[in-house]
Design an enzyme around this catalytic site. Structure first.
Site, short mmCIF file in Angstrom:
data_model
loop_
_atom_site.label_atom_id
_atom_site.label_comp_id
_atom_site.label_asym_id
_atom_site.label_seq_id
_atom_site.Cartn_x
_atom_site.Cartn_y
_atom_site.Cartn_z
N ARG A 141 44.84 35.12 36.76
CA ARG A 141 43.62 34.65 36.12
C ARG A 141 43.80 34.60 34.78
O ARG A 141 44.26 34.64 33.89
CB ARG A 141 42.60 35.46 36.39
N TYR A 153 46.28 29.57 41.35
CA TYR A 153 45.94 31.64 41.68
C TYR A 153 45.14 31.20 42.32
O TYR A 153 43.71 31.19 41.83
CB TYR A 153 46.73 32.28 40.16
N GLY A 154 45.00 32.54 42.97
CA GLY A 154 43.84 33.20 43.72
C GLY A 154 42.62 33.38 42.74
O GLY A 154 41.31 32.78 43.43
N LYS A 165 36.30 35.52 43.08
CA LYS A 165 35.62 36.53 41.26
C LYS A 165 34.58 34.07 40.82
O LYS A 165 33.96 35.15 40.38
CB LYS A 165 37.23 35.89 39.67
N HIS A 200 32.18 43.66 40.14
CA HIS A 200 33.49 44.18 39.72
C HIS A 200 33.86 44.98 40.89
O HIS A 200 34.07 46.30 40.44
CB HIS A 200 33.82 43.85 39.35
N SER A 233 40.46 44.60 36.60
CA SER A 233 41.14 44.39 37.87
C SER A 233 43.45 44.80 37.65
O SER A 233 43.59 45.44 36.33
CB SER A 233 41.29 43.08 37.48
N CYS A 264 43.46 48.41 38.17
CA CYS A 264 43.56 49.88 38.62
C CYS A 264 43.23 50.95 39.22
O CYS A 264 42.98 51.47 39.68
CB CYS A 264 42.36 49.77 36.69
N GLY A 265 43.69 49.88 40.68
CA GLY A 265 43.72 50.77 41.82
C GLY A 265 42.29 50.49 42.23
O GLY A 265 42.60 51.34 43.67
N ASP A 322 36.93 45.27 46.11
CA ASP A 322 36.95 44.60 45.32
C ASP A 322 35.41 43.97 44.57
O ASP A 322 35.39 43.89 42.78
CB ASP A 322 37.02 42.35 44.83
N ASN A 333 51.94 40.70 38.83
CA ASN A 333 50.92 40.18 39.49
C ASN A 333 50.81 39.31 41.78
O ASN A 333 49.55 39.23 41.38
CB ASN A 333 49.84 39.52 38.49
N ARG A 370 50.96 39.35 45.68
CA ARG A 370 49.78 39.55 45.90
C ARG A 370 49.37 39.26 47.05
O ARG A 370 50.48 39.00 47.86
CB ARG A 370 48.36 38.69 45.68
#
Ligand code: OXD
Ligand code: MN
Length: 591
Positions: A76, A204-205, A213, A233, A255, A257-258, A282, A372, A374
């Protein structure tokens, strides 16, 4: 221009908006997506022919494909993301802003003719379950088949969305064009007052899958304020205790962080009888139910997860889930057409093709997969998926977690005194940055509610909206701070994390039921030394003490940095947040 329209699919408002943007972008043809299996097959084959998808080893990874993005388009781009409210103050000091007329004007020039020689796909999509009062419809047009195929996994796409919409014109208008993928001409603009998103120059996603988002967080947070609900989020997980009771928890973490790992947690062997049910990993939309509790749905239908670090040790459910029907983006490919990434179960291959398509060997000194990189996969492929994940009413939430990466300062877990204190705690959340956004990794930044990049309006008003939920919800969830990432003097993680995090969830569940032992500290309630279930866990008393240490001096310094952050919001900062700052300062001063 030719248009393939299933005439019965659209309504007048949808049709006229798609025609309008087609006139601007001038594609060779417009194809409407119905979400069928035939269409998936057709588009996949077209993407393979164009090179946008590379088929992986279909024997070992059936239905799996690899996409390599432009190397400048891998995360992003927050500095190119704008909230275009009529007044700058309504976007607030944490969002980039352009006046709506200027943004429409500027971007129209980039969109003008940007789809010449290309196909425009019109993608109706539904966020949430069909028929649910929580659900929202979007129509995205895009010139990227990769985006269409990802939208198909991430949302309920096609006819189902138009059926939900019926004759209404209440839908989010999402215009996406790759254009020339230049960073110079990349803009991700949101017009909340028009329920519109214009994204250009990125595939990008987080920039291009507009349901995620852009709609489900930025636009939805704005709508949520108007309509009295929250778009967050957050992961949503159901935790079943050995007596069969399921407690639902939401967790906001920045984002990478698990969240995905926590949502799919595999209980440690020593915690027999515990089970985890994934509802979302998410995004959560939360509404007040007739019972005064907060009820949450996951508006998405798939997972767009970070690949590096995914293994059977860190996330056995995800590892299994991505063995079929998965789109991989920017991972490494092995000579046998399977995939690899840093942190994979298998050791580094002797040779591979890296995420950019270049030959790679372990001595290269560079990661083979992009940090990053995915996976995109349908949620129903997760073996831990909750039987309630599509429930139109959602699931009742007993606890909300705020988490982030902090090497020091923040204990493993503590509980807030009440909703207002919890809102303050969310507003002061800070975390070390990750590769999910472009920019430096590992720098501590304030990321309130893990929503800094995703809030579609002034964050001071957003905290005000959070505070006001206490008036709407008579039985709000309890709020907790967690930090799996505290390190010792030698820089090593003190807490093992992953499945062992269930021990922390157990205490949280106990507390949310009015049980579980805790002691009051200036920052909140911490578990007493015996309150955390340590059966089968090797952890010394000393390490535990370090995990739970509250260093008043560092917290006082932190108060200062919180105050500096809040200053940016001037008079708009809600009184409740100021009160909590003062109360914390007082508690830290007291002996
Ligand atoms: C995501 C992100 O992709 O937060 O979920 O960046
Ligand atoms: Mn996210």
């Amino acid at each position: 221009m030719s248009t393939t329209t299933a005439a019965e699919m659209t309504n007048g408002a949808v049709d006229s908006w798609v025609n309008e943007v087609a006139k601007l972008c001038r594609p060779d043809d417009v194809v409407w997506c119905d979400g069928s299996e035939d269409e998936r097959e057709r588009l996949t084959q077209a993407a393979v022919r164009s090179g946008e998808l590379i088929p992986l080893n279909q024997g070992k990874l059936p239905g799996c494909y690899l996409h390599r993005s432009d190397p400048n388009d891998v995360a992003r781009t927050e500095h190119l993301t704008f909230v275009c409210t009529p007044q700058k103050d309504d976007a607030g000091p944490t969002n980039n802003w352009i006046a709506p007329a200027e943004a429409y004007n500027k971007l129209s020039k980039i969109y003008g003719g940007a789809m010449e020689g290309r196909t425009m796909y019109a993608v109706p999509f539904l966020m949430g379950s069909p028929g649910s009062r929580f659900s929202k419809v979007g129509i995205q047009v895009t010139d990227s088949i990769y985006v269409v195929l990802n939208m198909r996994l991430m949302t309920r796409m096609g006819k189902v969305a138009l059926e939900h919409l019926g004759g209404s014109d209440d839908f989010t208008r999402g215009l996406h064009a790759k254009a020339d993928l230049s960073v110079e001409r990349r803009y991700i603009c949101h017009f909340p007052q028009d329920n519109t998103i214009w994204s250009v120059g990125s595939g990008y996603g987080g920039n291009a899958l507009l349901g995620k988002k852009c709609l489900a967080l930025r636009i939805a947070s704005y709508l949520g304020r108007q309509e009295g609900w929250l778009a967050e989020h957050m992961l949503i997980v159901g935790v079943e205790s050995p007596d069969g009771e399921v407690t639902y928890i939401c967790g906001a973490f920045p984002s990478a962080c698990g969240k995905t790992n926590l949502a799919m947690l595999v209980p440690p062997k020593s915690m027999k009888g515990w089970k985890v049910h994934t509802v979302g990993e998410d995004i959560a939309w939360l509404r007040v139910g007739a019972d005064g509790r907060l009820w949450a749905i996951n508006p998405e239908a798939g997972f767009f997860g970070v690949v590096p670090g995914t293994s059977s040790k860190t996330n056995a459910n995800a590892t299994k889930m991505i063995q079929k029907n998965t789109i991989y983006t920017n991972v490494a490919m092995k000579p046998d057409g399977t995939v690899w990434w840093e942190g994979h179960d298998d050791p580094p291959p002797k040779q591979a093709t890296d995420w950019r398509g270049r030959p790679w060997t372990p001595d290269k000194g560079e990661p083979a997969a992009h940090p990053n990189s995915r996976f995109t996969v349908a949620a129903e492929q997760c073996q831990a998926i909750s039987p309630k994940w599509q429930d139109p009413e959602g699931v009742p939430i007993s606890a909300i977690l705020f988490g982030g990466r902090r090497q020091s300062l923040v204990p493993l877990v503590y509980e807030c005194f009440d909703w207002q204190h919890g809102t303050f705690l969310g507003a002061t959340l800070a975390s070390e940055t990750t590769a999910a956004a472009t920019g430096k990794v590992g720098v501590v930044r304030r990321d309130p509610m893990a929503m800094l990049p995703f809030c579609g309006y002034n964050m001071a008003d957003y905290w005000g909206h959070w505070l006001s939920m206490a008036k709407r919800a008579s039985k709000p969830p309890k709020i907790f701070r967690v930090n799996w990432f505290r390190r010792d003097g030698k820089g090593r993680f003190i807490w093992p994390g992953f499945g062992e995090n269930l021990r922390v969830l157990q205490w949280i569940i106990e507390r949310s039921k009015g049980a579980g032992k805790a002691e009051e500290t200036p920052i909140g309630y911490l578990p007493t030394p015996s309150a955390l279930n340590r059966n089968g866990l090797e952890m010394s008393d000393g390490a535990l003490k370090e995990l739970f240490a509250v260093d008043r001096e560092s917290w006082r310094a932190n108060l200062k940095s919180q105050a500096e952050f809040f200053e940016k919001f001037g008079d708009r900062l809600p009184a409740g947040i100021r009160e909590e700052q003062e109360a914390l300062a007082k508690r830290l001063k007291a002996k």
